[in-house]
Design an enzyme around this catalytic site. Structure first.
Site, PDB file in Angstrom:
ATOM      1  N   CYS A  73       1.226  -1.276   0.098  1.00 19.52           N
ATOM      2  CA  CYS A  73       0.029   0.061  -0.128  1.00 19.52           C
ATOM      3  C   CYS A  73       0.967   1.183   0.003  1.00 19.52           C
ATOM      4  O   CYS A  73       0.502   2.190  -1.073  1.00 19.52           O
ATOM      5  CB  CYS A  73      -1.379   0.023   0.797  1.00 19.52           C
ATOM      6  SG  CYS A  73      -0.084   0.339   3.022  1.00 19.52           S
ATOM      7  N   HIS A 112      -2.635   1.276   6.942  1.00 18.97           N
ATOM      8  CA  HIS A 112      -3.327   1.501   6.387  1.00 18.97           C
ATOM      9  C   HIS A 112      -2.540   2.573   5.844  1.00 18.97           C
ATOM     10  O   HIS A 112      -2.814   3.976   6.392  1.00 18.97           O
ATOM     11  CB  HIS A 112      -4.167   0.543   5.817  1.00 18.97           C
ATOM     12  CG  HIS A 112      -4.773   0.907   4.246  1.00 18.97           C
ATOM     13  ND1 HIS A 112      -4.042   0.009   3.333  1.00 18.97           N
ATOM     14  CD2 HIS A 112      -5.420   1.471   3.353  1.00 18.97           C
ATOM     15  CE1 HIS A 112      -4.367   0.314   2.263  1.00 18.97           C
ATOM     16  NE2 HIS A 112      -5.192   1.413   2.187  1.00 18.97           N
ATOM     17  N   ASP A 129      -7.784   5.526  -3.288  1.00 21.28           N
ATOM     18  CA  ASP A 129      -6.918   3.449  -2.772  1.00 21.28           C
ATOM     19  C   ASP A 129      -6.747   2.781  -4.036  1.00 21.28           C
ATOM     20  O   ASP A 129      -7.846   2.222  -4.289  1.00 21.28           O
ATOM     21  CB  ASP A 129      -7.350   3.439  -1.424  1.00 21.28           C
ATOM     22  CG  ASP A 129      -6.492   2.227  -0.284  1.00 21.28           C
ATOM     23  OD1 ASP A 129      -5.582   2.256  -1.594  1.00 21.28           O
ATOM     24  OD2 ASP A 129      -6.925   2.157   0.108  1.00 21.28           O
TER      25      ASP A 129
END
Length: 277
Positions: A73, A112, A129
């Site tokens: 991520c 995250h 995202d």
């Protein structure tokens, strides 16, 4: 916000196959977001080798754009933030608590990375995202509006407010589960902005902590137009847009390396072991 002087927008667009408009508007944001998701795989091979991947734009370009690699991520969303800023968007870095499989939101740390993309002239930013490595992740960004369902590239999401003791509202991103015909939480976040040094610390922790799932087993996904393919340890899962799921166990190291090459578009580093245990 980010030192993107070594970011090459042309090379990035070639990598994701984007030949559309280069404007800071909602349509471009959605299109580039989806193109990135389709082109660049999610993978944790550096963390599996006990290494924290660099988040510097030049290193991200070398790995995710110029090599047959992906990332997790922090890599994906840092690279995407550079692209958005180059296009003229203002971007806010957010941290989130992943709630998939959690008993409570508070039981998970903020590990995250997600983004708020501010579109010039629009009153509300978008949650963007490209780095959430899970089935049902966002394929297109969604406006920051509570209790409204959004359908993007065949997936359904909504944002809701959840109880929170802090001074800022807490948002929860939910995805629609076709099999259960219900909404499931993906991650919770507030709108407090974070900075690159914060993610340098979080990235190091997630990559090198032996208790981190990313340091324990291979985790790779590719989001195609007709299937979502996930290799989680020795389990290979294929999910079709209609919800059909097929699973099988990978037979060994040679097959795992072949799958990464042929199905995920990843050239695994020489000498590393992909399957453990």
């Amino acid at each position: 916000m980010l030192d993107s002087t070594q970011f090459d927008l042309d090379a990035y667009f070639r990598r994701i196959g984007w030949d559309g408009e280069r404007r800071a508007d909602a349509a471009t944001l959605r299109g580039v977001h989806l193109a990135h998701m389709r082109a660049v795989p999610f993978e944790n091979l550096d963390a599996l080798r006990g290494r924290a991947p660099s988040l510097d734009p030049a290193d991200l370009m070398a790995k995710l754009v110029h090599s047959r690699r992906g990332g997790y991520c922090y890599e994906h969303n840092t690279l995407f933030a550079c692209a958005l800023e180059a296009l003229g968007f203002r971007v806010t870095l957010l941290t989130a608590r992943v709630v998939v499989g959690a008993d409570t939101i508070a039981s998970r740390p903020r590990t995250h990375m997600a983004l708020l993309a501010h579109v010039p002239g629009e009153p509300r930013p978008y949650l963007a995202d490209v780095g959430f490595g899970a089935i049902g992740s966002l394929l297109e960004p969604v406006p920051l509006i509570a209790d409204v369902e959004f359908a993007g590239a065949g997936r359904r999401h909504r944002l809701v407010h959840v109880p929170h003791d802090g001074p800022l509202e807490m948002w929860l991103l939910q995805a629609h589960d076709q099999e259960k015909d219900d909404w499931t939480g993906q991650y919770a976040f507030t709108l407090e902005p974070f900075e690159k040094p914060d993610f340098d610390v979080i990235n190091w922790h997630i990559a090198t902590n032996p208790r981190s799932p990313f340091a324990q087993r291979v985790y790779v996904q590719h989001v195609g137009a007709t299937r979502h393919l996930l290799l989680d340890g020795r389990l290979l899962t294929q999910t079709r847009p209609d919800g059909t799921v097929t699973e099988r166990e990978v037979t060994g190291e040679a097959e795992a390396r072949r799958l990464l090459d042929e199905e995920f578009g990843i050239t695994a580093p020489e000498g590393m072991t992909l399957l453990t245990g």
